[in-house]
Design a protein around this motif. Structure first.
Motif, PDB file in Angstrom:
ATOM      1  N   GLU A   1       0.862  -1.287  -0.103  1.00 33.10           N
ATOM      2  CA  GLU A   1      -0.034  -0.061   0.146  1.00 33.10           C
ATOM      3  C   GLU A   1       0.712   1.217   0.169  1.00 33.10           C
ATOM      4  OE1 GLU A   1      -2.767   2.169   3.240  1.00 33.10           O
ATOM      5  OE2 GLU A   1      -3.027   0.083   3.065  1.00 33.10           O
ATOM      6  N   SER A   2       2.093   1.242   0.835  1.00 28.13           N
ATOM      7  CA  SER A   2       2.852   2.382   0.901  1.00 28.13           C
ATOM      8  C   SER A   2       3.504   2.573  -0.506  1.00 28.13           C
ATOM      9  CB  SER A   2       3.766   2.311   2.058  1.00 28.13           C
ATOM     10  OG  SER A   2       3.168   2.179   3.147  1.00 28.13           O
ATOM     11  N   LEU A   3       3.927   1.528  -1.131  1.00 25.13           N
ATOM     12  CA  LEU A   3       4.648   1.541  -2.405  1.00 25.13           C
ATOM     13  C   LEU A   3       3.669   2.410  -3.366  1.00 25.13           C
ATOM     14  CD1 LEU A   3       6.710   1.131  -4.561  1.00 25.13           C
ATOM     15  CD2 LEU A   3       5.618  -1.359  -4.749  1.00 25.13           C
ATOM     16  N   VAL A   4       2.575   1.927  -3.609  1.00 25.63           N
ATOM     17  CA  VAL A   4       1.474   2.560  -4.639  1.00 25.63           C
ATOM     18  C   VAL A   4       1.279   4.032  -4.063  1.00 25.63           C
ATOM     19  CG1 VAL A   4      -0.809   2.333  -5.605  1.00 25.63           C
ATOM     20  CG2 VAL A   4       0.474   0.136  -5.272  1.00 25.63           C
ATOM     21  N   ALA A   5       1.096   4.231  -2.889  1.00 27.83           N
ATOM     22  CA  ALA A   5       0.702   5.691  -2.429  1.00 27.83           C
ATOM     23  C   ALA A   5       2.115   6.631  -2.744  1.00 27.83           C
ATOM     24  CB  ALA A   5       0.615   5.609  -0.775  1.00 27.83           C
TER      25      ALA A   5
ATOM     26  N   GLY B   1       0.421   9.076  -4.932  1.00 30.66           N
ATOM     27  CA  GLY B   1      -0.274  10.296  -4.281  1.00 30.66           C
ATOM     28  C   GLY B   1      -0.927   9.602  -3.117  1.00 30.66           C
ATOM     29  N   GLU B   2      -0.938  10.370  -1.845  1.00 31.04           N
ATOM     30  CA  GLU B   2      -1.558   9.997  -0.562  1.00 31.04           C
ATOM     31  C   GLU B   2      -2.850   9.930  -0.621  1.00 31.04           C
ATOM     32  OE1 GLU B   2       0.177   8.799   2.207  1.00 31.04           O
ATOM     33  OE2 GLU B   2       2.088   8.828   1.369  1.00 31.04           O
ATOM     34  N   ASP B   3      -3.534  10.870  -1.398  1.00 33.95           N
ATOM     35  CA  ASP B   3      -4.874  11.211  -1.018  1.00 33.95           C
ATOM     36  C   ASP B   3      -5.549  11.036  -2.424  1.00 33.95           C
ATOM     37  OD1 ASP B   3      -5.031  12.010   1.733  1.00 33.95           O
ATOM     38  OD2 ASP B   3      -4.212  13.992   1.210  1.00 33.95           O
ATOM     39  N   LEU B   4      -6.159  10.002  -2.759  1.00 33.43           N
ATOM     40  CA  LEU B   4      -6.778   9.681  -3.990  1.00 33.43           C
ATOM     41  C   LEU B   4      -8.144   8.985  -3.875  1.00 33.43           C
ATOM     42  CD1 LEU B   4      -5.896   9.468  -6.936  1.00 33.43           C
ATOM     43  CD2 LEU B   4      -4.795   7.428  -6.691  1.00 33.43           C
TER      44      LEU B   4
ATOM     45  N   LEU C   1       5.651   4.803   5.357  1.00 33.32           N
ATOM     46  CA  LEU C   1       4.365   4.148   5.435  1.00 33.32           C
ATOM     47  C   LEU C   1       3.201   5.189   5.151  1.00 33.32           C
ATOM     48  CD1 LEU C   1       5.016   2.226   8.831  1.00 33.32           C
ATOM     49  CD2 LEU C   1       4.682   1.332   6.394  1.00 33.32           C
ATOM     50  N   HIS C   2       2.217   4.671   4.436  1.00 37.09           N
ATOM     51  CA  HIS C   2       1.243   5.515   3.874  1.00 37.09           C
ATOM     52  C   HIS C   2       0.344   5.748   4.970  1.00 37.09           C
ATOM     53  CE1 HIS C   2      -2.335   6.710   1.717  1.00 37.09           C
ATOM     54  NE2 HIS C   2      -3.174   5.768   2.180  1.00 37.09           N
ATOM     55  N   SER C   3       0.164   5.018   6.117  1.00 38.71           N
ATOM     56  CA  SER C   3      -0.690   5.311   7.239  1.00 38.71           C
ATOM     57  C   SER C   3      -0.210   4.436   8.349  1.00 38.71           C
ATOM     58  CB  SER C   3      -2.079   4.844   6.970  1.00 38.71           C
ATOM     59  OG  SER C   3      -2.270   3.371   6.642  1.00 38.71           O
TER      60      SER C   3
ATOM     61  N   PHE D   1      -9.203   5.495  -2.344  1.00 41.88           N
ATOM     62  CA  PHE D   1      -8.395   4.691  -3.255  1.00 41.88           C
ATOM     63  C   PHE D   1      -7.878   3.464  -2.376  1.00 41.88           C
ATOM     64  CE2 PHE D   1      -4.739   3.037  -5.378  1.00 41.88           C
ATOM     65  CZ  PHE D   1      -5.283   2.836  -6.693  1.00 41.88           C
ATOM     66  N   TYR D   2      -7.122   3.303  -1.432  1.00 40.63           N
ATOM     67  CA  TYR D   2      -6.187   2.700  -0.724  1.00 40.63           C
ATOM     68  C   TYR D   2      -7.125   1.715   0.078  1.00 40.63           C
ATOM     69  CZ  TYR D   2      -2.666   5.571  -2.554  1.00 40.63           C
ATOM     70  OH  TYR D   2      -1.958   6.282  -3.390  1.00 40.63           O
TER      71      TYR D   2
END
Length: 605
Positions: free
Chosen positions: A136-140, A144-147, A340-342, A176-177
């Motif tokens: 998830e962090s790779l894709v973000a 982008g973070e907010d999608l 980390l995305h979150s 998205f995530y």
């Protein structure tokens, strides 16, 4: 009178509850939509009066990587879908493509990053066996973070199943995530995802090929499938039997929907003999998907006459994504980490990287910071000495920049002593084939009050097509005694051959009144098979199998004599679901110093 009224009321209530349960049961066949109205509106705006072209990407775990080749062929032949319907692993391809990434960029992500390292083993306390924060962090880091799903370049619908209502959930809007993670949340292996009061899991468990829904929005549909033949499965194994039993229903429903629509262009990707765990074969599967698509060239030409083409916005986005992919690669290769995305928090199970050991504990991470606290054991298994020893550990890890990592480790070994170690490493040069880093490490041992420090440089360099050179050396001190350490390893395959060889050596030398030194060298000649990848119970995949002979030489100042061991070995990577890998190595031979049989087993080193 009052008693009779009470009885009537209770009877009426029980009847109403019975009908309510019946209604819930009958509704289980009715899907729930989120964002469908806007989904239809976006398709109409995109088509501007022409007939839309729909694309369905089925699930299939690793086999769904074939969809990358399908998308590449469609683009090259002037077809960009106006909407995409997908489930399971097909949704990862669908969502990243709908966000604007090119097929080549998606393939690059799937092959240049170690997918196994992006997943972590988590203990099943209210969650699945694998943690997904890495992928998830790779894709973000790229998209982008907010999608939002409704803001993607191409309208996309993700099919999931809800464990609460037992109904199918068709999602066209939302974070998205959240939807991304829910799309492949295969029960037991991954944690179900909360969304709008639902508890979502992989939609492929009920129907692997959701073609019927595509006809709600248009009559020109393409479906790319990645079914599984299951030819070599062991149907006596209970886990395999369970997986096969689940596959029967979803395969049957998927085939039925395809057969109900013979007018759809069915690209049956030639990957049905691949295991669902073969994520390392991404490039091969993409090629199969491309070739399978080319067999429908005449049918697809008709769609190309009126299908959408790449927009200028998408082309511009891909240039931005390209820079972000390169930045993510740089960070990953430099430190094996992505921001980390979150925040994440879960019970984790990990193998020690530098020794035989297994620890279970709690992991918390946020941004570029991570903490792990756990307990377990370290072990050594060989004919000279074997042990299992308890161990407790707290590790703090920080990534200050894209090229550096700082570790602070507190370890307690009840059988021995308390350790505090600190490590700082900085990657000087990093690219997919070469990595050079410098660093320093400090270890303090409590009971013996020994302080060791080390300043070092290490390099992993690719030479030629198959050669790899690893060098690690530096200056060290044990309390006030200075010394030098050096390690070197070379491995390669003979030209056009599956036969390979490796040579490695390491040693140290401490100066001073009481000189101390030791050296060890080992040579291996092996047969290496990258194609043979046996599976066990469709749960564990063996890869990079090496079988060969070895000879090892050791000498130290305090040894009784020269130490020579020779024999045979087998090594392999054992991968849970083809993702999380643990190296294993078994050596069998003769110990000439002690004149007896020798064996050694290592895991996780």
């Amino acid at each position: 009178m009052n008693k009779a009224v009470l009885i009537v009321l209770l009877f009426a209530l029980s009847v109403s509850l019975a009908f309510a349960d019946t209604d819930d049961l009958l509704l289980s066949g009715e899907p729930i939509y989120y964002g469908e109205e806007q989904f239809i509106q976006r398709i109409n705006e995109r088509c501007e009066g022409r007939e839309p072209v729909g694309l369905v990407l089925t699930g299939g775990s690793a086999r769904a990587l074939a969809h990358i080749g399908v998308l590449q062929y469609l683009e090259e032949n002037g077809i960009v879908p106006d909407y995409i319907i997908s489930n399971s692993m097909g949704s990862i391809i669908a969502m990243t493509y709908a966000a604007g990434m090119s097929p080549e960029q998606i393939l690059r992500i799937c092959t240049s990053f170690d997918l196994g390292a992006l997943f972590d083993i988590s203990l099943p306390f209210g969650r699945g066996l694998l943690a997904t924060d890495g992928i998830e962090s790779l894709v973000a880091s790229i998209l982008g973070e907010d999608l939002k799903l409704e803001d993607l370049e191409i309208p996309v619908m993700i099919i999931s199943e809800d464990l609460v209502t037992k109904r199918q959930i068709r999602i066209c809007s939302g974070d998205f995530y959240t939807v991304f993670t829910a799309s492949y949340a295969l029960p037991v292996y991954f944690t179900p995802v909360q969304y709008e009061g639902h508890l979502l899991t992989d939609g492929g468990i009920a129907n692997i090929a959701p073609l019927e829904v595509a006809y709600r929005y248009g009559n020109n549909n393409i479906i790319a499938s990645t079914f599984y033949s299951g030819k070599n499965t062991d149907l006596k194994n209970p886990i395999t039997v369970l997986n096969t039993a689940i596959d029967i229903g979803k395969r049957r429903q998927g085939v039925k929907e395809i057969m109900d629509h013979p007018e759809a262009i069915w690209i049956r990707c030639d990957v049905e003999d691949f295991s669902f765990m073969e994520f390392s074969s991404g490039s091969v599967m993409a090629e199969h998907g491309y070739d399978s698509s080319s067999q429908h060239s005449e049918e697809l030409e008709k769609f190309a006459e009126f299908a959408a083409k790449l927009s200028d916005t998408t082309i511009d986005l891909r240039e931005v994504y390209q820079q972000k992919i390169e930045k993510a690669e740089d960070r990953w290769i430099g430190q094996s980490h992505l921001r980390l995305h979150s925040p994440v928090s879960y019970a984790s199970l990990r193998f020690e990287n530098n020794e035989n050991g297994l620890l279970g504990g709690w992991k918390y991470g946020m941004g570029n910071f991570e903490i792990f606290a756990g307990a377990g054991f370290s072990f050594e298994i060989n004919s000279r000495y074997s042990y299992f020893r308890p161990k407790a550990e707290i590790t703090l890890r920080l990534w200050p920049t894209s090229r550096s990592v700082l570790d602070l480790d507190f370890s307690y070994l009840p059988w021995k002593e308390f350790f505090i170690s600190e490590l700082f490493e900085y990657a000087v040069l990093a690219n997919p084939d070469n990595r050079i880093s410098v660093g320093e490490a400090v270890v303090w041992a409590g009971q013996t009050k020994q302080l060791s420090t080390r300043l070092y440089a290490d390099a992993d360099v690719k030479i030629g097509k198959t050669g790899k050179l690893e060098v690690d050396g530096g200056f060290c001190m044990l309390n006030t005694t200075p010394g030098l350490e050096l390690k070197a390893a070379w491995s390669s395959n003979f030209p056009s051959s599956v036969v390979g060889y490796s040579v490695n050596a390491d040693g140290y030398f401490f100066f001073g009144p009481e000189k101390d030194y030791a050296v060890t060298a080992q040579a291996r000649l092996f047969w290496r098979n990258m194609e043979f990848r046996p599976t066990f119970a469709e749960l564990v995949l063996m890869s990079d199998i090496r079988l060969g002979v070895f000879a090892q030489y050791s000498y130290a100042r305090n040894m009784a004599g020269t130490d020579v061991i020779a024999g045979a070995f087998i090594s392999a990577d054992t991968n849970l679901l083809g993702l999380v890998g643990v190296p294993a190595d078994l050596m069998l031979g003769w110990d000439f110093l002690y004149d007896k049989f020798y064996f050694a087993l290592s895991l996780g080193k």
